[in-house]
Design an enzyme around this catalytic site. Structure first.
Site, PDB file in Angstrom:
ATOM      1  N   CYS A  31     -57.315  53.333 -59.077  1.00  0.00           N
ATOM      2  CA  CYS A  31     -58.000  52.289 -59.818  1.00  0.00           C
ATOM      3  C   CYS A  31     -59.447  52.675 -60.069  1.00  0.00           C
ATOM      4  O   CYS A  31     -60.108  53.236 -59.193  1.00  0.00           O
ATOM      5  CB  CYS A  31     -57.929  51.000 -58.980  1.00  0.00           C
ATOM      6  SG  CYS A  31     -58.988  49.689 -59.564  1.00  0.00           S
ATOM      7  N   ASP A  43     -36.115 -12.773 -22.940  1.00  0.00           N
ATOM      8  CA  ASP A  43     -37.116 -12.708 -24.000  1.00  0.00           C
ATOM      9  C   ASP A  43     -36.638 -11.657 -25.003  1.00  0.00           C
ATOM     10  O   ASP A  43     -35.584 -11.052 -24.815  1.00  0.00           O
ATOM     11  CB  ASP A  43     -38.503 -12.364 -23.435  1.00  0.00           C
ATOM     12  CG  ASP A  43     -38.473 -11.122 -22.563  1.00  0.00           C
ATOM     13  OD1 ASP A  43     -37.536 -10.311 -22.713  1.00  0.00           O
ATOM     14  OD2 ASP A  43     -39.365 -10.947 -21.726  1.00  0.00           O
ATOM     15  N   CYS A  63     -53.938  47.272 -60.709  1.00  0.00           N
ATOM     16  CA  CYS A  63     -54.254  47.745 -59.363  1.00  0.00           C
ATOM     17  C   CYS A  63     -53.403  46.978 -58.356  1.00  0.00           C
ATOM     18  O   CYS A  63     -53.231  45.759 -58.468  1.00  0.00           O
ATOM     19  CB  CYS A  63     -55.743  47.538 -59.069  1.00  0.00           C
ATOM     20  SG  CYS A  63     -56.174  48.037 -57.393  1.00  0.00           S
ATOM     21  N   CYS A 112     -58.218  43.407 -55.507  1.00  0.00           N
ATOM     22  CA  CYS A 112     -58.781  43.914 -56.753  1.00  0.00           C
ATOM     23  C   CYS A 112     -57.978  43.401 -57.940  1.00  0.00           C
ATOM     24  O   CYS A 112     -56.772  43.216 -57.866  1.00  0.00           O
ATOM     25  CB  CYS A 112     -58.748  45.450 -56.721  1.00  0.00           C
ATOM     26  SG  CYS A 112     -59.349  46.202 -58.241  1.00  0.00           S
ATOM     27  N   CYS A 118     -61.482  50.209 -57.415  1.00  0.00           N
ATOM     28  CA  CYS A 118     -61.482  50.310 -55.958  1.00  0.00           C
ATOM     29  C   CYS A 118     -60.791  51.552 -55.455  1.00  0.00           C
ATOM     30  O   CYS A 118     -60.824  51.853 -54.264  1.00  0.00           O
ATOM     31  CB  CYS A 118     -60.814  49.070 -55.345  1.00  0.00           C
ATOM     32  SG  CYS A 118     -59.036  48.992 -55.654  1.00  0.00           S
ATOM     33  N   GLU A 120     -32.404  -6.366 -15.616  1.00  0.00           N
ATOM     34  CA  GLU A 120     -33.486  -5.560 -16.201  1.00  0.00           C
ATOM     35  C   GLU A 120     -34.220  -4.742 -15.149  1.00  0.00           C
ATOM     36  O   GLU A 120     -34.866  -3.750 -15.445  1.00  0.00           O
ATOM     37  CB  GLU A 120     -34.469  -6.483 -16.931  1.00  0.00           C
ATOM     38  CG  GLU A 120     -35.485  -5.741 -17.763  1.00  0.00           C
ATOM     39  CD  GLU A 120     -36.127  -6.639 -18.807  1.00  0.00           C
ATOM     40  OE1 GLU A 120     -35.403  -7.456 -19.413  1.00  0.00           O
ATOM     41  OE2 GLU A 120     -37.345  -6.532 -19.017  1.00  0.00           O
ATOM     42  N   TYR A 148     -43.094 -12.205  -9.481  1.00  0.00           N
ATOM     43  CA  TYR A 148     -43.221 -11.055 -10.366  1.00  0.00           C
ATOM     44  C   TYR A 148     -44.431 -11.204 -11.296  1.00  0.00           C
ATOM     45  O   TYR A 148     -44.539 -12.189 -12.024  1.00  0.00           O
ATOM     46  CB  TYR A 148     -41.940 -10.904 -11.190  1.00  0.00           C
ATOM     47  CG  TYR A 148     -41.912  -9.632 -11.964  1.00  0.00           C
ATOM     48  CD1 TYR A 148     -41.833  -8.411 -11.302  1.00  0.00           C
ATOM     49  CD2 TYR A 148     -41.986  -9.629 -13.345  1.00  0.00           C
ATOM     50  CE1 TYR A 148     -41.837  -7.236 -12.010  1.00  0.00           C
ATOM     51  CE2 TYR A 148     -41.979  -8.456 -14.053  1.00  0.00           C
ATOM     52  CZ  TYR A 148     -41.906  -7.260 -13.368  1.00  0.00           C
ATOM     53  OH  TYR A 148     -41.911  -6.087 -14.063  1.00  0.00           O
ATOM     54  N   ASP A 206     -33.826  -9.959 -18.870  1.00  0.00           N
ATOM     55  CA  ASP A 206     -34.778 -11.062 -18.996  1.00  0.00           C
ATOM     56  C   ASP A 206     -34.558 -11.780 -20.325  1.00  0.00           C
ATOM     57  O   ASP A 206     -34.219 -11.159 -21.331  1.00  0.00           O
ATOM     58  CB  ASP A 206     -36.231 -10.542 -18.949  1.00  0.00           C
ATOM     59  CG  ASP A 206     -36.575 -10.006 -17.577  1.00  0.00           C
ATOM     60  OD1 ASP A 206     -35.725 -10.115 -16.662  1.00  0.00           O
ATOM     61  OD2 ASP A 206     -37.685  -9.471 -17.418  1.00  0.00           O
TER      62      ASP A 206
END
Length: 814
Positions: free
Chosen positions: A707, A128, A732, A737, A710, A16, A344, A126
């Site tokens: 229109c 585990d 429009c 609008c 507008c 590891e 370790y 390891d």
DNA sequence: GCAAGGTC
């Protein structure tokens, strides 16, 4: 296991970490013919040791190398990596992959190269669960390079000769179940962590003035199954202190001086909170002041040395005596390990060397503690004496102290939060994320942010900040590692639960916002959280090509389909203002590309759409849907009256408005040329005509009329709905609008072709297509469209019929 | 930009 001598085989051994590869190689090569050779691999840290060894009569040429912890990482597929690429809820189902990251590629290449020349592989990871998982990562890489490898696992718990030799002579198979348990943990941690982190960061950052951060744009409000319970411990203690109400109590104390020294006697009862009772009992003592010894008990007291070789104990004591943080302690420990002074430090190696004198008085060498005992005078049963002092004392209850680093490590250890190697990381993360601070006495208290987050989740009723979630996960992992539960089963159950919890938390996000509002001022920045609320995905964004377009409902009730990449990508499709309900379906459009484009089930407010349109409509925003386009043109979009006050464009109406137009261009097809990417008022085919032209020819030979409202061009269109198919109307073309009028409602029942030159020269006063037959009275002198009675048409509201406004701003709409 | 777990 094979054996029997003969041909020498090559064996790849993988540990590891480099130190283990070196140590095991040293032990196995001792007294071997040829000794040991070292050569470099592709990775500068991971050397390759070579020596000869015999495993059960099988002569072996051993190659011994290493990895550096996990060889692989787990990540979401690229498609989900960016924060705005998807709804965080999707992260519970998004595909994940395990891959070798860039900085581990050298190790991978070494393994591949060496594996090709070997017949066996022995995994010395390891012993585990994490080690077993790394073993399968190594195996994955090596098998890709050499399918014929015979696989063995060496089990060892200490780097001592006897154990190592025994281990290599009794090789076993790697344990898939142990590895599965780690796969489960990794996947759950990633999905929960990423979803909650994205959710709370996007919700809260920007929504409040976070005064502690110099630039809160980069602030990450992370959530993790380990860091949050750690924060929970800090907050819980802090709340305990806050909630404490001091209370006065009374106690009777007695001392007695003799030739042998002073004895202090404590009241068996401890203390009383009632002053009158205390005084009465005290007065009884004063009235009969002779004390009688009623019980003598001798007891041997042992003092135990600190638990040796324990990482957490080291961190606790360094904090207590040297005031060193656990993180700092681990750095020093690492240095000491690198220089050969200690074993370790990151995983428990509680095994002493044979030479250690364990009958070692530890106080002789460990000077931070002493016997600390005091000499007590001898008393005998029935002995009587007159107390030297007999007092009634008062005291006040005190709250517990803030958690020290040692306390915090103790809490985490007890609850199973993190590992020896990671606990200090979780504590540091609380400080880095501005969730907690450490005072000069190395005691932790939550910051406003930390407290608000825990308070928010607590108010929701969730215990996401308590250690139970992690404990449950740990329990499940154990079940996987022993084969009681299957990996897929645990993953499915756990993620399903967490997904539901996440979804609920998001529904109750108001609690988080409320809690934050207690501590922080609201910000009015445009990127505030509520605008980030996400809905269902409609399609991939065609503009940024990175994020999804999702259906959203704005606070004012209007609907839109916006890009999750906002604000970097401002692609948005505004939907008709008359939509009352909208939901993304699973139906995909067969016309629009690139797909899939999911269809949306719309419900329109009946009074706001022309009578011939259906209230229900299964529509597509990809550009193919004429009905949707017509309704946008007729009813307008939700953007019109909301962009200046709320929604995405808050604080930046111009940008919003422009985004809205840009995106209408991107998705809705042009009324002129039927192409997507622009609207008819911006159609390239019409570009040379300009908006100032009051009448324009359209492709079909019809002309457009300015229109009334507008001045932008109105064009004549033909309805294709069931009730009005073929009926013509003017609308429009400005996305700002809503002007719309049925042609047959105009005077004379039919519009005349406009006189382009006359219109252009006379502006609005020119001859409009809708102007009544010869009725060019005062009313109509400056408008294009007039009714049969000669009134100028100013648009009409579908709800109340009033010509003074459009439906989307109708006061009766509520 | 997100987790937690290895280790250098």
């Amino acid at each position: 296991m094979a054996g029997g001598g003969g041909r020498v085989i090559r064996v790849l051994n993988v540990a590891e970490k480099p130190s283990v590869a070196k140590a095991v190689s040293g032990i196995l090569s001792k007294n071997q013919p040829g000794g040991i050779r070292v050569r470099d691999g592709r990775s500068r840290y991971n050397k390759i040791f070579e020596f000869n060894y015999t495993i059960r009569n099988q002569p072996c040429q051993m190659l011994f190398t290493s990895v550096t912890g996990h060889l692989m990482e787990i990540e979401f597929h690229e498609r989900y990596r960016k924060w705005h690429s998807c709804d965080p809820l999707d992260l519970y189902n998004a595909p994940v992959r395990k891959f070798v990251p860039e900085d581990k590629l050298d190790i991978k290449r070494t393994l591949e190269a060496e594996a090709r020349s070997c017949q066996w592989i022995i995994l010395w990871l390891d012993c585990d669960r994490e080690g077993e998982n790394i073993a399968f990562e190594v195996l994955d890489v090596c098998r890709q390079a050499n399918h014929n490898l015979t696989v063995w696992r060496a089990r060892f718990s200490a780097l001592i000769d006897r154990e190592i030799h025994q281990s290599v002579q009794t090789l076993v198979q790697p344990n898939q179940l142990f590895s599965d348990a780690v796969d489960v943990r990794q996947e759950i941690d990633l999905r929960i962590g990423a979803s909650f982190t994205r959710f709370q960061t996007m919700l809260l950052r920007g929504a409040f003035v976070l005064d502690f951060a110099t630039d809160d744009r980069n602030l990450v409000l992370s959530y993790g199954p380990c860091q949050f319970p750690t924060l929970g411990f800090v907050v819980e203690r802090y709340w305990e202190i806050q909630a404490h109400e001091p209370e006065e109590f009374w106690t009777i104390n007695c001392t007695h001086n003799s030739d042998e020294g002073t004895a202090t006697f404590n009241w068996m009862r401890g203390h009383l909170f009632d002053y009158t009772c205390g005084v009465m009992i005290y007065e009884m003592c004063i009235q009969e002041p002779i004390a009688t010894v009623t019980k003598v008990k001798q007891q041997e007291k042992l003092k135990y040395p600190p638990h040796p070789l324990s990482t957490i104990e080291l961190e606790k004591r360094a904090s207590r005596y040297f005031r060193m943080s656990s993180e700092q302690t681990m750095k020093v420990a690492e240095d000491l390990y690198q220089n050969g002074f200690i074993s370790y430090p990151r995983t428990e190696t509680d095994c002493f060397s044979d030479k250690t004198d364990l009958r070692k008085n530890y106080l002789d060498v460990y000077r931070f503690e002493s016997w600390g005992g005091s000499v007590i005078p001898t008393y005998s049963f029935g002995q009587q004496f007159t107390p030297t002092t007999l007092t009634l004392d008062s005291g006040v209850t005190r709250p517990p102290p803030l958690l020290s680093e040692a306390d915090l490590l103790g809490c985490m250890d007890k609850a199973g939060i993190g590992t020896d190697a990671t606990m200090h990381d979780h504590i540091k993360k609380l400080l880095d994320r501005f969730y907690a601070i450490k005072d000069s006495n190395t005691r932790f208290s939550p910051t406003k942010l930390g407290e608000a987050l825990v308070m928010g989740y607590d108010d929701m009723g969730y215990e996401l900040w308590k250690p139970y979630l992690r404990a449950m996960m740990e329990c499940d992992m154990k079940a996987v590692s022993t084969g009681t539960k299957r990996k897929a089963e645990v993953l499915e159950t756990c993620l399903q639960q967490m997904k539901a919890c996440f979804s609920d938390a998001r529904t109750n996000k108001g609690k988080l916002l409320e809690a934050m509002a207690i501590f922080f001022e609201r910000s009015n920045r445009s990127s505030s959280g509520e605008q980030q609320a996400v809905g269902a995905v409609v399609r991939r964004c065609g503009l940024c090509l990175e994020s999804d377009m999702v259906l959203r409902q704005k606070p004012d009730g209007n609907f839109m389909v916006g890009c999750l990449g906002y604000p970097q990508c401002r692609n948005v499709v505004w939907l008709p203002g008359s939509v009352s309900e909208a939901s993304v379906t699973e139906n995909t459009c067969i016309t629009c590309s690139p797909g899939p484009v999911f269809k949306i089930q719309f419900k329109f407010r009946q009074q706001e759409i022309p009578p011939d349109y259906s209230v229900q409509h299964l529509g597509c925003i990809g550009g193919c849907d004429d009905i949707l386009r017509q309704l946008v043109e007729i009813c307008g979009t939700g953007s019109r009256n909301s962009s200046n006050t709320s929604g995405r464009g808050r604080g930046n109406p111009t940008a919003s408005s422009s985004a809205q137009r840009d995106n209408s261009r991107a998705q809705i097809s042009c009324a002129y040329c039927r192409q997507t990417g622009h609207l008819s008022n911006d159609c390239p085919s019409q570009a040379s005509r300009g908006r100032t032209a009051r009448a324009q020819e359209v492709d079909n030979g019809e002309s457009s009329i300015p229109c009334n409202s507008c001045g932008a061009p109105c064009i004549l269109r033909t309805a294709n709905t069931a009730n009005n198919r073929g009926r013509k109307f003017f609308s429009c073309q400005s996305s700002e609008c809503n002007f719309f009028v049925w042609e047959d409602n105009l005077s004379g029942g039919r519009a005349e072709r406009a006189n382009t030159s006359a219109s252009t020269s006379s502006g609005r006063g020119g001859r409009g297509r809708g102007r009544g037959c010869g009725q060019s009275g005062a009313h109509s002198s400056n408008v294009s469209f007039v009714s049969a009675t000669g009134e100028p048409i100013t648009g009409r509201c579908f709800i109340c019929g009033d010509p003074g406004h459009f439906a989307n701003v109708c006061p009766r709409r509520g």
